[in-house]
Design an enzyme around this catalytic site. Structure first.
Site, PDB file in Angstrom:
ATOM      1  N   CYS A  86       0.815  -1.215   0.000  1.00  0.00           N
ATOM      2  CA  CYS A  86       0.000   0.000   0.000  1.00  0.00           C
ATOM      3  C   CYS A  86       0.849   1.265   0.000  1.00  0.00           C
ATOM      4  O   CYS A  86       0.350   2.350  -0.324  1.00  0.00           O
ATOM      5  CB  CYS A  86      -0.918   0.016   1.213  1.00  0.00           C
ATOM      6  SG  CYS A  86      -2.034  -1.399   1.307  1.00  0.00           S
ATOM      7  N   HIS A 333      -9.260   2.993  -2.013  1.00  0.00           N
ATOM      8  CA  HIS A 333      -7.905   2.525  -1.762  1.00  0.00           C
ATOM      9  C   HIS A 333      -7.377   1.651  -2.901  1.00  0.00           C
ATOM     10  O   HIS A 333      -7.175   0.448  -2.735  1.00  0.00           O
ATOM     11  CB  HIS A 333      -7.865   1.758  -0.438  1.00  0.00           C
ATOM     12  CG  HIS A 333      -6.507   1.315  -0.010  1.00  0.00           C
ATOM     13  ND1 HIS A 333      -5.351   2.021  -0.295  1.00  0.00           N
ATOM     14  CD2 HIS A 333      -6.102   0.219   0.705  1.00  0.00           C
ATOM     15  CE1 HIS A 333      -4.312   1.394   0.214  1.00  0.00           C
ATOM     16  NE2 HIS A 333      -4.732   0.290   0.815  1.00  0.00           N
TER      17      HIS A 333
END
Length: 388
Positions: A86, A333
């Site tokens: 991420c 996301h």
């Protein structure tokens, strides 16, 4: 080291686009927007860095960033792909900052990109387990919702954090997203809706979890003398710190030691303290994550993060505005794009261009992005601090 500035940003709308746009198209759109915002021509770009997670978006993953930059005319320059879960594009942003600060380049393009809807949800979750230690975690069924569910349970036991306080994070961030035209879920949700959404990993329910998203974000950075040639509103990079996880020390499930160590370095680089931060974009992959990060970043004492949300101290124009963009929970996301998307929000806020979600008088903003998770600590953490 030279002072470095962000001179342009741009991003696509985040969302669920199973067919079109493709990963290269999203990257191309974000790059064009950032270069237009920076008033630069493709020939002005001296290097490119791209954050993307291979194996998550299916076809064309590893080379997508390079191809997207070539399609906008950035050719014949060094291009580097960064993969750090991420934190892939926050890592790419830091690498680009290093190259300019060291004097290797004067103008650099940074891209974060991800298409996550190319795989069924089951396969996507399986691919995401590569962000953990597969041999002792992923192959044993340890998923990220499960990890953060256990963390939530421990925080509730240790500090009395309530299920309602967790849900309030989602309510706040979805409200903020209604004012963000780039958000995946720009819709209000009630406390009751969060509390009654499907159970995922106790006590976390569906609306406690970030969605699977597609999207891209880009930024152009430049050295001080060059930045002023292109824009009257350069945003200074005060610090960009990065740390990896560790086996050292006793595991504390209610603290991310990696965040504590990273932000300590970032504050030192920027010569600021937690009280100086006007707003922050933090890695709220789950509602409990935002509460932990707010504590670990020094905004609230350990154990008081849930109470702070309940008392409204993290809302826009409160003590410290947390995730005015809507955060990962509502903005979305797309993992490789998240880090640079946070930078976009910081820049818009510091320029006073965030519209209805504008933080009044914002002067200093912080971006916190974690990548991977293993052995009770984050695999990678980036903290970037910007000032207008």
């Amino acid at each position: 080291m030279k002072d470095v500035y962000v001179i342009g940003v741009g991003m696509t709308k985040f969302g669920n686009f199973p067919i079109r746009p493709g990963v290269k198209e999203m990257g191309e759109e974000a790059c064009f927007k950032a270069m237009k915002d920076a008033n630069v021509h493709p020939k002005d770009i001296e290097a490119g860095y791209c954050g993307i997670v291979a194996g998550v978006g299916g076809a064309q993953g590893p080379l997508a960033g390079n191809l997207a930059m070539k399609q906008v005319g950035v050719v014949g320059v060094p291009m580097t792909r960064c993969e750090n879960g991420c934190a892939s594009s926050s890592t790419a942003f830091r690498e680009a900052w290093i190259s300019v600060a060291a004097g290797l380049h004067d103008v650099v393009l940074v891209l974060g990109i991800e298409k996550m809807t190319g795989l069924p949800t089951r396969e996507m979750l399986k691919a995401m387990t590569q962000g953990s230690d597969l041999e002792i975690e992923g192959f044993m069924g340890m998923t990220f919702p499960g990890v953060f569910g256990m963390i939530a349970n421990r925080h509730m036991k240790e500090y009395g954090t309530t299920r309602e306080q967790l849900a309030m994070v989602s309510v706040k961030n979805h409200h903020n997203a209604t004012m963000n035209p780039h958000a995946h879920y720009p819709k209000e949700v009630s406390l009751e809706k969060v509390l009654n959404s499907p159970m995922i990993a106790y006590p976390l329910r569906l609306l406690d979890c970030c969605p699977i998203s597609d999207g891209a974000a880009a930024a152009v950075i430049a050295s001080e003398d060059v930045a002023k040639k292109f824009t009257d509103t350069p945003i200074k990079i005060l610090g960009a710190a990065q740390k990896s996880g560790t086996f050292l020390g006793k595991l504390n499930a209610t603290t991310f030691n990696i965040t504590v160590r990273t932000v300590k370095e970032a504050y030192s680089m920027a010569k600021v303290e937690p009280k100086d931060i006007d707003f922050a974009e933090v890695h709220d992959c789950f509602t409990i994550a935002e509460i932990l990060h707010n504590e670990d970043l020094g905004f609230f004492k350990k154990g008081e993060g849930g109470k702070a949300v309940e008392e409204g101290e993290t809302q826009i124009n409160a003590k410290v505005s947390i995730n005015p963009s809507g955060g990962l929970l509502a903005k979305g996301h797309p993992v490789g794009a998240t880090g640079v998307a946070q930078i976009c929000e910081l820049v818009w806020q510091l320029r006073g261009e965030a519209g209805a979600r504008q933080v009044d008088g914002a002067e200093i903003g912080l971006a916190h992005c974690m990548g991977n998770f293993s052995h009770g600590d984050g695999g990678t953490c980036n903290v970037t601090i910007l000032r207008r």
